[in-house]
Structures are given as C-alpha cells and as structure tokens.
Design a protein around this motif. Structure first.
Motif, PDB file in Angstrom:
ATOM      1  N   ALA A  23      36.235  44.377  22.205  1.00  0.00           N
ATOM      2  CA  ALA A  23      36.324  43.367  21.162  1.00  0.00           C
ATOM      3  C   ALA A  23      34.952  42.828  20.775  1.00  0.00           C
ATOM      4  N   GLY A  24      33.913  43.247  21.464  1.00  0.00           N
ATOM      5  CA  GLY A  24      32.578  42.732  21.184  1.00  0.00           C
ATOM      6  C   GLY A  24      31.674  43.012  22.357  1.00  0.00           C
ATOM      7  N   ALA A  25      30.933  41.996  22.763  1.00  0.00           N
ATOM      8  CA  ALA A  25      30.010  42.152  23.880  1.00  0.00           C
ATOM      9  C   ALA A  25      30.770  42.445  25.168  1.00  0.00           C
ATOM     10  N   VAL A  26      30.187  43.282  25.996  1.00  0.00           N
ATOM     11  CA  VAL A  26      30.799  43.633  27.277  1.00  0.00           C
ATOM     12  C   VAL A  26      30.503  42.537  28.298  1.00  0.00           C
ATOM     13  N   SER A  27      31.560  42.058  28.946  1.00  0.00           N
ATOM     14  CA  SER A  27      31.424  40.997  29.945  1.00  0.00           C
ATOM     15  C   SER A  27      31.759  41.465  31.357  1.00  0.00           C
ATOM     16  N   GLY A  28      32.307  42.660  31.472  1.00  0.00           N
ATOM     17  CA  GLY A  28      32.662  43.218  32.781  1.00  0.00           C
ATOM     18  C   GLY A  28      33.010  44.674  32.607  1.00  0.00           C
ATOM     19  N   ALA A  29      32.931  45.430  33.710  1.00  0.00           N
ATOM     20  CA  ALA A  29      33.161  46.869  33.616  1.00  0.00           C
ATOM     21  C   ALA A  29      33.987  47.381  34.780  1.00  0.00           C
ATOM     22  N   GLU A  65      40.175  41.990  24.916  1.00  0.00           N
ATOM     23  CA  GLU A  65      39.733  40.704  24.365  1.00  0.00           C
ATOM     24  C   GLU A  65      38.740  40.006  25.278  1.00  0.00           C
ATOM     25  N   ALA A  66      38.791  40.312  26.575  1.00  0.00           N
ATOM     26  CA  ALA A  66      37.866  39.683  27.527  1.00  0.00           C
ATOM     27  C   ALA A  66      36.506  40.368  27.545  1.00  0.00           C
ATOM     28  N   GLY A  67      36.404  41.543  26.916  1.00  0.00           N
ATOM     29  CA  GLY A  67      35.130  42.258  26.891  1.00  0.00           C
ATOM     30  C   GLY A  67      34.992  43.268  28.003  1.00  0.00           C
ATOM     31  N   LEU A  68      36.084  43.946  28.352  1.00  0.00           N
ATOM     32  CA  LEU A  68      36.064  44.933  29.429  1.00  0.00           C
ATOM     33  C   LEU A  68      35.648  46.309  28.918  1.00  0.00           C
ATOM     34  N   ALA A  69      34.704  46.927  29.614  1.00  0.00           N
ATOM     35  CA  ALA A  69      34.328  48.319  29.367  1.00  0.00           C
ATOM     36  C   ALA A  69      34.870  49.163  30.507  1.00  0.00           C
ATOM     37  N   THR A  70      35.605  50.219  30.189  1.00  0.00           N
ATOM     38  CA  THR A  70      36.239  51.069  31.196  1.00  0.00           C
ATOM     39  C   THR A  70      35.753  52.502  31.027  1.00  0.00           C
ATOM     40  N   HIS A  71      35.190  53.049  32.097  1.00  0.00           N
ATOM     41  CA  HIS A  71      34.637  54.405  32.052  1.00  0.00           C
ATOM     42  C   HIS A  71      35.133  55.227  33.241  1.00  0.00           C
ATOM     43  N   VAL A  72      35.386  56.500  32.995  1.00  0.00           N
ATOM     44  CA  VAL A  72      35.636  57.460  34.077  1.00  0.00           C
ATOM     45  C   VAL A  72      34.296  58.010  34.532  1.00  0.00           C
ATOM     46  N   VAL A  73      34.128  58.121  35.853  1.00  0.00           N
ATOM     47  CA  VAL A  73      32.921  58.731  36.409  1.00  0.00           C
ATOM     48  C   VAL A  73      33.165  60.226  36.588  1.00  0.00           C
ATOM     49  N   HIS A  74      32.301  61.034  36.013  1.00  0.00           N
ATOM     50  CA  HIS A  74      32.376  62.489  36.174  1.00  0.00           C
ATOM     51  C   HIS A  74      31.371  62.886  37.255  1.00  0.00           C
ATOM     52  N   TYR A  75      31.904  63.296  38.395  1.00  0.00           N
ATOM     53  CA  TYR A  75      31.040  63.636  39.528  1.00  0.00           C
ATOM     54  C   TYR A  75      30.240  64.913  39.284  1.00  0.00           C
TER      55      TYR A  75
END
Length: 253
Positions: A23-29, A65-75
């Motif tokens: 939703a905008g700036a990232v506040s946690g991941a 809405e809280a600014g969560l960024a979610t990524h999968v780690v590719h080993y």
C-alpha cells in the motif's frame, strides 16, 4: 591437447518478487523459507517454492495496508549440507537484502520443514525480530554432537507449529527445542495440530490464520488472538503443547 572443462559459476541466493502489491512504504517484511533436503547440491525444487506461496499470498493480502513486504527466498542449493548450513546462510543473506532494499524494518522468518530449521538458525540476524517454524525439520539428538542451538532466539518472538501425526519431521524434536529455548526466552510458544500430518493440510485454514495473527502482532504491534497470547504467557509444557482449535480465525479461535 585435451580441452579443459569450464567450472560451473558460483550460485547466488536471491529473493523472489514481492508477493502482492504494497500500500506504500514498507514497514515490515516476511521472508518465506521453503523446504529442502538434509544433503544435496542440486538446485532447489520449484515445487518446494510453490508450497509456501499460498501462505505468502495470505500474509501479503492481510498485511498490505500495514506495509508488509513478503518474499520467497530462493536458495543456492537444495540441501542443508552439514556444517555448511547453507539454507541458514541464505536466510541470513536474505535478511541483509531486506535491509538493503527497505531500510531498518523488522523481519519475520517463516520457514517450512528444512526451511523451519533455517529460520530458527538464522534468527540471530539483527533485523529479525520473530520466527515462525512450520513442521520444522530438526536433526535427531545425538549425545556425541552438540544440540541444535537456541541462543540466537533470545529477544525474538518464536512460534512453532507441528502436526501430531507428522511422519516426516518428528514433532517431539520441535517440542524439545522449544523447551530449551523457553528457559532463556519467555517469548516462545508452540502449537500442536492434532491428527494432522507434515503438510498441515487438514487444518491449513487455521494454520494460515494463526500465522497471520502472529505476523501482524510481531511486525506491526497488533493484539494477538487470545490462544496465541495465552500460549506465549503460559509456562512449559502448557505453552509448548497448545492445541490449535478447529475454527481458529473464524471467531472460534
């Protein structure tokens, strides 16, 4: 004259594209750590990566809405590979990459199977404030070898979820690790999913709801649901054998 073979270039870990749109700036991941093997130098399986995407989509949706960024780690490799602990090293690299991309934001490591072990092991990274390990693969206890470390979990909130009928990863091993960690860190809890197996498929809706509740609490300060709050506060073994109630997340949890 014989032609010399060309050495395979060194592989690098990488982050998958952010799941969903923020939703905008990232506040946690959240870093999603897929399963792996005890020993293997093969490339990671696409199926393992796909297995964590459903949870990633749920987290991304609820945390947008809280600014969560979610990524999968590719080993780099499929295997843990003994003392190399390569999956844990890749998780640590990924936490560094989150800091490089988004700055000083809190990170939750979410691992499945061998990825759960990687999440627990890499928890000492300064950006990591929490760990969620789902059916974590842990080594059999051996009197001749040091136990799986827990010191890196101090100061982190830790949630372990394990099915009682898991035939791939021993739920008793995750209980023993949680028991040792709880001695120096009160912010450790563990839920048991009765009658469920390794993939936690019978109660995936409840598991995903618990994961969302935990992540939104540890990264953004939202109140935990009562069962999670009670599990964190309860002394062992009560808070380490907390049953995950059927219907959790639908007004019954």
């Amino acid at each position: 004259m014989a032609q010399q073979g060309t050495a395979e270039p060194a592989r690098s870990a990488r982050l998958g594209r952010a799941i969903g749109t923020g939703a905008g700036a990232v506040s946690g991941a959240v870093l999603l750590l897929p399963s792996g093997h005890e020993t293997s130098t093969r490339r990671p399986s696409p199926l393992a990566t796909a297995s964590v995407r459903a949870l990633g989509r749920r987290l991304a949706h609820d945390g947008r809405e809280a600014g969560l960024a979610t990524h999968v780690v590719h080993y780099r490799y499929r295997g843990w590979n003994g003392a190399e602990a390569q999956l844990a090293r890749d998780a640590t690299w990924a936490a560094d990459e989150i800091v490089r991309r988004y700055g000083d934001v809190p990170v939750c490591l979410v691992g499945v199977d061998m990825g759960g072990r990687a999440a627990l092991r890499a928890a000492g990274h300064p950006a990591v404030n929490s760990v969620l390990a789902l059916a974590p693969w842990l080594p059999e206890e051996d009197v001749a070898a040091p136990p799986e470390p827990v010191k890196q979990l101090m100061g982190r909130r830790v949630l372990i979820v394990h099915g009682t009928n898991d035939l791939r990863t021993d739920p008793e091993l995750s209980f023993r690790l949680a028991e040792r960690a709880k001695k120096t860190n009160r912010e450790v809890c563990r839920f048991e999913v009765h009658s469920d197996g390794h993939g936690l498929r019978q109660h995936h809706a409840e598991v995903h709801a618990l994961a969302v509740d935990f992540v939104m609490g540890v990264l953004f300060g939202r109140d935990f649901a009562r069962p999670l709050e009670d599990a964190l506060a309860a002394p062992p073994p009560l808070g380490l054998r907390m049953p995950l109630a059927s219907g959790f997340g639908r007004g019954i949890g």
